[in-house]
Enzyme design. Structure first.
Site, PDB file in Angstrom:
ATOM      1  N   ARG A 183       0.826  -1.216   0.000  1.00 23.76           N
ATOM      2  CA  ARG A 183       0.000   0.000   0.000  1.00 23.76           C
ATOM      3  C   ARG A 183       0.860   1.267   0.000  1.00 23.76           C
ATOM      4  O   ARG A 183       0.470   2.289   0.559  1.00 23.76           O
ATOM      5  CB  ARG A 183      -0.965   0.013   1.183  1.00 23.76           C
ATOM      6  CG  ARG A 183      -1.765  -1.265   1.347  1.00 23.76           C
ATOM      7  CD  ARG A 183      -2.468  -1.687   0.083  1.00 23.76           C
ATOM      8  NE  ARG A 183      -3.169  -2.965   0.245  1.00 23.76           N
ATOM      9  CZ  ARG A 183      -3.832  -3.559  -0.748  1.00 23.76           C
ATOM     10  NH1 ARG A 183      -3.838  -3.036  -1.970  1.00 23.76           N
ATOM     11  NH2 ARG A 183      -4.443  -4.695  -0.536  1.00 23.76           N
ATOM     12  N   LYS A 302       0.183  -8.847  13.770  1.00 25.75           N
ATOM     13  CA  LYS A 302      -1.060  -9.121  13.058  1.00 25.75           C
ATOM     14  C   LYS A 302      -1.249 -10.624  13.110  1.00 25.75           C
ATOM     15  O   LYS A 302      -0.452 -11.369  12.537  1.00 25.75           O
ATOM     16  CB  LYS A 302      -0.943  -8.641  11.612  1.00 25.75           C
ATOM     17  CG  LYS A 302      -2.098  -9.045  10.701  1.00 25.75           C
ATOM     18  CD  LYS A 302      -1.957  -8.410   9.324  1.00 25.75           C
ATOM     19  CE  LYS A 302      -3.071  -8.835   8.385  1.00 25.75           C
ATOM     20  NZ  LYS A 302      -2.966  -8.168   7.061  1.00 25.75           N
ATOM     21  N   GLU A 306      -6.429 -12.200   7.774  1.00 25.72           N
ATOM     22  CA  GLU A 306      -6.027 -12.299   6.372  1.00 25.72           C
ATOM     23  C   GLU A 306      -4.928 -13.335   6.167  1.00 25.72           C
ATOM     24  O   GLU A 306      -3.941 -13.094   5.479  1.00 25.72           O
ATOM     25  CB  GLU A 306      -5.579 -10.926   5.847  1.00 25.72           C
ATOM     26  CG  GLU A 306      -6.687  -9.886   5.911  1.00 25.72           C
ATOM     27  CD  GLU A 306      -6.329  -8.549   5.289  1.00 25.72           C
ATOM     28  OE1 GLU A 306      -5.162  -8.146   5.386  1.00 25.72           O
ATOM     29  OE2 GLU A 306      -7.231  -7.906   4.725  1.00 25.72           O
ATOM     30  N   ARG A 339      -2.750  -6.245  17.090  1.00 22.03           N
ATOM     31  CA  ARG A 339      -3.764  -5.615  16.238  1.00 22.03           C
ATOM     32  C   ARG A 339      -5.127  -6.308  16.332  1.00 22.03           C
ATOM     33  O   ARG A 339      -5.208  -7.532  16.418  1.00 22.03           O
ATOM     34  CB  ARG A 339      -3.299  -5.609  14.780  1.00 22.03           C
ATOM     35  CG  ARG A 339      -2.074  -4.755  14.575  1.00 22.03           C
ATOM     36  CD  ARG A 339      -1.589  -4.812  13.151  1.00 22.03           C
ATOM     37  NE  ARG A 339      -2.242  -3.870  12.270  1.00 22.03           N
ATOM     38  CZ  ARG A 339      -2.795  -4.173  11.103  1.00 22.03           C
ATOM     39  NH1 ARG A 339      -2.832  -5.428  10.680  1.00 22.03           N
ATOM     40  NH2 ARG A 339      -3.321  -3.245  10.338  1.00 22.03           N
ATOM     41  N   ASP A 379     -12.163  -0.812   7.115  1.00 22.46           N
ATOM     42  CA  ASP A 379     -10.776  -0.767   6.671  1.00 22.46           C
ATOM     43  C   ASP A 379     -10.420   0.552   6.006  1.00 22.46           C
ATOM     44  O   ASP A 379     -10.346   0.616   4.782  1.00 22.46           O
ATOM     45  CB  ASP A 379     -10.518  -1.933   5.704  1.00 22.46           C
ATOM     46  CG  ASP A 379      -9.035  -2.171   5.470  1.00 22.46           C
ATOM     47  OD1 ASP A 379      -8.225  -1.564   6.175  1.00 22.46           O
ATOM     48  OD2 ASP A 379      -8.710  -2.977   4.583  1.00 22.46           O
ATOM     49  N   GLU A 401      -5.144   3.111  15.265  1.00 18.11           N
ATOM     50  CA  GLU A 401      -4.350   2.955  14.040  1.00 18.11           C
ATOM     51  C   GLU A 401      -5.024   3.724  12.913  1.00 18.11           C
ATOM     52  O   GLU A 401      -6.163   3.456  12.560  1.00 18.11           O
ATOM     53  CB  GLU A 401      -4.221   1.467  13.675  1.00 18.11           C
ATOM     54  CG  GLU A 401      -3.409   1.229  12.405  1.00 18.11           C
ATOM     55  CD  GLU A 401      -3.243  -0.262  12.064  1.00 18.11           C
ATOM     56  OE1 GLU A 401      -2.878  -1.059  12.950  1.00 18.11           O
ATOM     57  OE2 GLU A 401      -3.505  -0.625  10.899  1.00 18.11           O
ATOM     58  N   GLU A 407      -4.510   4.193   0.629  1.00 20.92           N
ATOM     59  CA  GLU A 407      -4.888   2.973  -0.082  1.00 20.92           C
ATOM     60  C   GLU A 407      -6.264   3.075  -0.728  1.00 20.92           C
ATOM     61  O   GLU A 407      -6.462   2.606  -1.845  1.00 20.92           O
ATOM     62  CB  GLU A 407      -4.866   1.807   0.924  1.00 20.92           C
ATOM     63  CG  GLU A 407      -5.461   0.526   0.391  1.00 20.92           C
ATOM     64  CD  GLU A 407      -5.465  -0.594   1.432  1.00 20.92           C
ATOM     65  OE1 GLU A 407      -4.971  -0.385   2.564  1.00 20.92           O
ATOM     66  OE2 GLU A 407      -5.967  -1.685   1.106  1.00 20.92           O
ATOM     67  N   HIS A 532     -16.183   0.714   0.649  1.00 19.30           N
ATOM     68  CA  HIS A 532     -15.530  -0.414  -0.022  1.00 19.30           C
ATOM     69  C   HIS A 532     -16.075  -0.668  -1.423  1.00 19.30           C
ATOM     70  O   HIS A 532     -16.294  -1.809  -1.823  1.00 19.30           O
ATOM     71  CB  HIS A 532     -15.651  -1.686   0.825  1.00 19.30           C
ATOM     72  CG  HIS A 532     -14.357  -2.461   0.882  1.00 19.30           C
ATOM     73  ND1 HIS A 532     -13.718  -2.903  -0.251  1.00 19.30           N
ATOM     74  CD2 HIS A 532     -13.593  -2.859   1.928  1.00 19.30           C
ATOM     75  CE1 HIS A 532     -12.610  -3.547   0.114  1.00 19.30           C
ATOM     76  NE2 HIS A 532     -12.503  -3.521   1.431  1.00 19.30           N
TER      77      HIS A 532
HETATM   78  C1  BDP Z   1      -5.769  -3.646   4.455  1.00 17.82           C
HETATM   79  C2  BDP Z   1      -4.765  -3.729   3.364  1.00 17.82           C
HETATM   80  C3  BDP Z   1      -3.795  -4.853   3.524  1.00 17.82           C
HETATM   81  C4  BDP Z   1      -3.253  -4.867   4.930  1.00 17.82           C
HETATM   82  C5  BDP Z   1      -4.382  -4.959   5.906  1.00 17.82           C
HETATM   83  C6  BDP Z   1      -3.946  -4.835   7.342  1.00 17.82           C
HETATM   84  O1  BDP Z   1      -5.472  -3.864   2.148  1.00 17.82           O
HETATM   85  O2  BDP Z   1      -2.797  -4.668   2.566  1.00 17.82           O
HETATM   86  O3  BDP Z   1      -2.384  -5.928   5.114  1.00 17.82           O
HETATM   87  O4  BDP Z   1      -5.262  -3.881   5.705  1.00 17.82           O
HETATM   88  O5  BDP Z   1      -4.162  -3.763   7.906  1.00 17.82           O
HETATM   89  O6  BDP Z   1      -6.180  -2.313   4.485  1.00 17.82           O
HETATM   90  O7  BDP Z   1      -3.440  -5.767   7.918  1.00 17.82           O
END
Ligand code: BDP
Length: 711
Positions: A183, A302, A306, A339, A379, A401, A407, A532
């Site tokens: 990003r 983290k 994801e 996080r 996000d 945060e 992004e 989004h």
């Molecule tokens: C999202 C982004 C991704 C990040 C994720 C995060 O698209 O690239 O890894 O957040 O904050 O906004 O972990």
């Protein structure tokens, strides 16, 4: 001719049209120290005739003195003499222990990092003091004095006392070890890992200066999607080299830690946080980190988000994972920033997940754990309501945060000033007895530990941030991290004065543009609480039609839920009831569309296209009107900028103008593509007088951006 005019201007004290000594490319950020005009220059000369260091010498006081000399030389055209003699017009750096008799100050209030700036009479001489309890305070005070000088404040009336409200003020770099920045829209990572630790790019020092000028005191060097390699001996040595450059500037280094590192690096079979061998591995690793970097800040993690590994892989919870790392860091004074950006299995409403996973753990985290929460529940959208965790975990310090890199807001080519966005979230009333700012600074719930983090927008681009105006987002973040109650307008004014011009009309015009720009991006991308709608993966450009991604909650259609019947995500009690995660006073307001602010309407409600808006328009007409308003605001920004040509140095003026042209084109694209799509869904005619989209919906849908940056 240039010099002749400049001298004439100085002599007459007139604000002649500025002349440009040299092209500016933005490298100097807000620390340009270009010669001031007339009276402003004269007062710097008068109030900084000499410099006196009445404090123990340290790398930090040295940095302060160097900065002052450089700044004064630039602003006043004459470097002040460094002396131990107090004489009229001296600028003194004074620590409490060295303070001369006669300097009365409430030192306690200043704490470890605060400073006071004011005029004083010492040994019969009329001087200015920069006073602090320790050397970092002197450094911050020096930058504050320079800011006052640059912005043209009356230095003879200076009387400031300032101490940071938030303890840990951090940048988070999403930088990979191969220098790709996730990003990132400002070139490659600043950290040249390959050449570290031997080669120290002078830019590392300028980075530290810029951050220290804002009071930023921590930096996480690597991406939250972390590689375990960052924790190996060679990479720790590299991080230690950076820490060495940053240390004099009061900046601590932190690392993102990969949860499965004990498996990947240690050869263990598990990373289960309750496994004694795993705990021992982390303890040993923490000891090793502190041998390399004695003042290491801690780990950012983290986990179970994801696809990242985490404690849930072993049937444990976030507190189990965080506390294991906290235990390893505690003997060294380090912290864990864990996080809360999680969303997994339950796709019924992604906005609810962080709260569902974390709120029940309140009170179960070790004292050196901070849970780091994004500003909103989805996000980093152009607009989100504040995250419902703020105020809902009173026993746990929560860090805010923010994303400085844009992004979801047009990358670095769109001029979107984030000060108003940051201010909006910080000043949001949680309904739990205070604003988000009061939760974040720890005062509402009585936490000593407090933190705020900004995902950096910094890279190797000459102008650091990918555009001139994106520098202001770094700046605004830093100023708000120091004092979350500073007004966004005040910050923008200071930035413009330091970065572009102190000429009042020009300065005001630029500030107005900046302050209008955030609402503009909301309007031309995601008005009325939509969110989004960005295209897949890279998040560049509109993709409201996208509905084919592997996970439902990655699709724009999941978020807007537009159909013949209407549009919006029902998070009210008749829908997902995400609104119930807020304090009752807030939940009550946002449960009913009539008491939900239009700005958040479709975030919380699914409403028919003919729903009557407070403006008197139907929802459909209002949506179109907002898209039009966004485009119009950008056009207006362009016009304003064009008119500023005489006030701005040519290189930066031209660069910004070119970027604004891109933004104007892309704002239209956003508007046209979204209107074309929503019309195809609503089946409604465009409101009378509306300009139809330039192209067909199919044409917008066919666009592909395989090499968009930042992925
Ligand atoms: C999202 C982004 C991704 C990040 C994720 C995060 O698209 O690239 O890894 O957040 O904050 O906004 O972990």
């Amino acid at each position: 001719m240039t010099t002749v005019f400049r001298w004439l201007g100085l002599l007459l004290g007139l604000a002649l049209a500025p002349t440009w000594a040299a092209a500016e490319d933005g490298y100097d950020l807000w620390l340009r120290y270009r010669p001031l005009a007339g009276a402003a220059q004269a007062q710097v000369q008068a109030r900084a005739r000499s410099l006196v260091l009445a404090a123990p010498t340290s790398p930090t006081t040295q940095a302060a003195v160097t900065e002052l000399r450089r700044g004064i030389q630039g602003l006043a055209g004459r470097e002040p003499e460094l002396t131990s003699r107090v004489s009229p017009g001296a600028l003194l750096l004074v620590t409490r222990a060295q303070a001369p008799a006669g300097l009365a100050l409430s030192w306690e209030e200043l704490g470890r990092e605060g400073y006071a700036l004011r005029r004083a009479t010492l040994q019969g001489a009329d001087v200015t003091v920069i006073a602090a309890n320790g050397d970092v305070g002197l450094l911050y005070g020096s930058f504050a004095w320079l800011r006052a000088a640059q912005t043209g404040e009356d230095l003879s009336k200076l009387d400031q006392r300032s101490a940071p409200k938030v303890a840990l003020r951090m940048l988070n770099h999403w930088d990979n070890l191969d220098r790709h920045v996730e990003r990132g829209y400002a070139g490659a990572s600043l950290w040249d890992w390959w050449k570290l630790p031997d080669i120290l790019d002078p830019r590392y020092t300028d980075y530290a200066r810029a951050n220290a000028s804002l009071g930023i005191n921590g930096t996480v060097l690597n991406n939250v999607n972390a590689k375990a390699d960052s924790l190996t001996a060679p990479y720790l040595a590299k991080a230690a080299a950076l820490a060495g450059v940053f240390r004099p500037y009061g900046i601590k280094v932190y690392l993102s830690a990969r949860f499965s590192a004990p498996v990947e690096l240690g050869g263990l079979k598990t990373a289960d946080p309750l496994d004694p061998a795993v705990r021992a591995w982390w303890k040993a690793k923490a000891d090793e980190v502190y041998r390399a970097i004695p003042d290491f800040g801690g780990f950012l993690v983290k986990a179970n988000s994801e696809g990242q590994p985490g404690p849930q892989d072993y049937g444990r919870n976030h507190a189990d994972g965080a506390n294991m790392l906290a235990e390893a860091l505690a003997p060294h004074g380090g912290v864990v920033l864990w996080r809360a950006f999680v969303y997994a299995a339950d796709a019924s409403d992604r906005a609810k997940q962080a709260y569902a996973e974390f709120q029940p753990l309140d009170g179960r985290f070790a004292p050196n754990v901070i849970v780091q929460v994004k500003n909103g529940p989805i996000d980093f959208q152009p607009r989100e309501p504040f995250h419902p965790l703020f105020g809902a975990m009173p026993k746990t310090p929560l860090a805010l945060e923010l994303q400085i890199t844009k992004e979801y807001l047009g990358f670095s080519t769109h001029l979107v000033h984030l000060g108003p966005l940051f201010e909006e979230v910080l000043q949001a009333d949680t309904g739990h007895g205070g604003t988000v700012a009061r939760v974040v600074d720890g005062s509402l719930e009585g936490h000593k530990l407090s933190a705020i983090a900004g995902v950096a927008n910094i890279g190797t681009d000459r102008n650091w941030s990918g555009s001139q105006f994106d520098q202001a987002n770094w700046y605004a973040f830093g100023r708000l991290a120091w004092d979350p109650d500073t007004k966004a307008g005040r910050i923008a004014r200071d930035w413009v004065a330091q970065t572009f011009t102190t000429r009042p009309a020009a300065r005001d015009a630029i500030v107005d543009m900046m302050l209008a720009s955030r609402e503009a991006v909301v309007d031309y991308m995601t008005p009325l609480g939509l969110h989004h709608l960005m295209d897949t993966g890279h998040h560049y450009g509109p993709g409201p039609w996208v509905n084919n991604l592997e996970r439902a909650d990655w699709n724009p259609t999941y978020f807007h839920k537009a159909g013949r019947d209407g549009i919006g995500f029902d998070r009210s009690p008749t829908g997902s009831n995400a609104v119930a995660q807020y304090a009752p006073s807030v939940a009550r307001l946002w449960s009913d569309p009539r008491t939900t602010p239009p700005e958040l309407l479709l975030w919380f409600h699914h409403l028919p296209w003919d729903y009557a808006m407070p403006s008197g328009r139907t929802l459909w007409a209002e949506l179109v009107a907002r898209y039009d308003r966004g485009v119009a605001t950008v056009d207006d920004m362009r016009r304003r900028w064009a008119a500023l040509e005489p006030d701005i140095d040519p290189q930066r003026h031209a660069e910004v103008a070119a970027y604004l042209a891109v933004q104007a084109r892309e704002a239209r694209w956003w508007r046209d593509a979204c209107i074309a799509y929503f019309q195809s869904v609503s089946g409604l005619p465009l409101p009378a007088g509306t300009r139809p989209p330039e192209q067909s919906l199919a044409a917008y849908q066919a666009l592909r951006f395989g090499f968009a940056p930042g992925r």
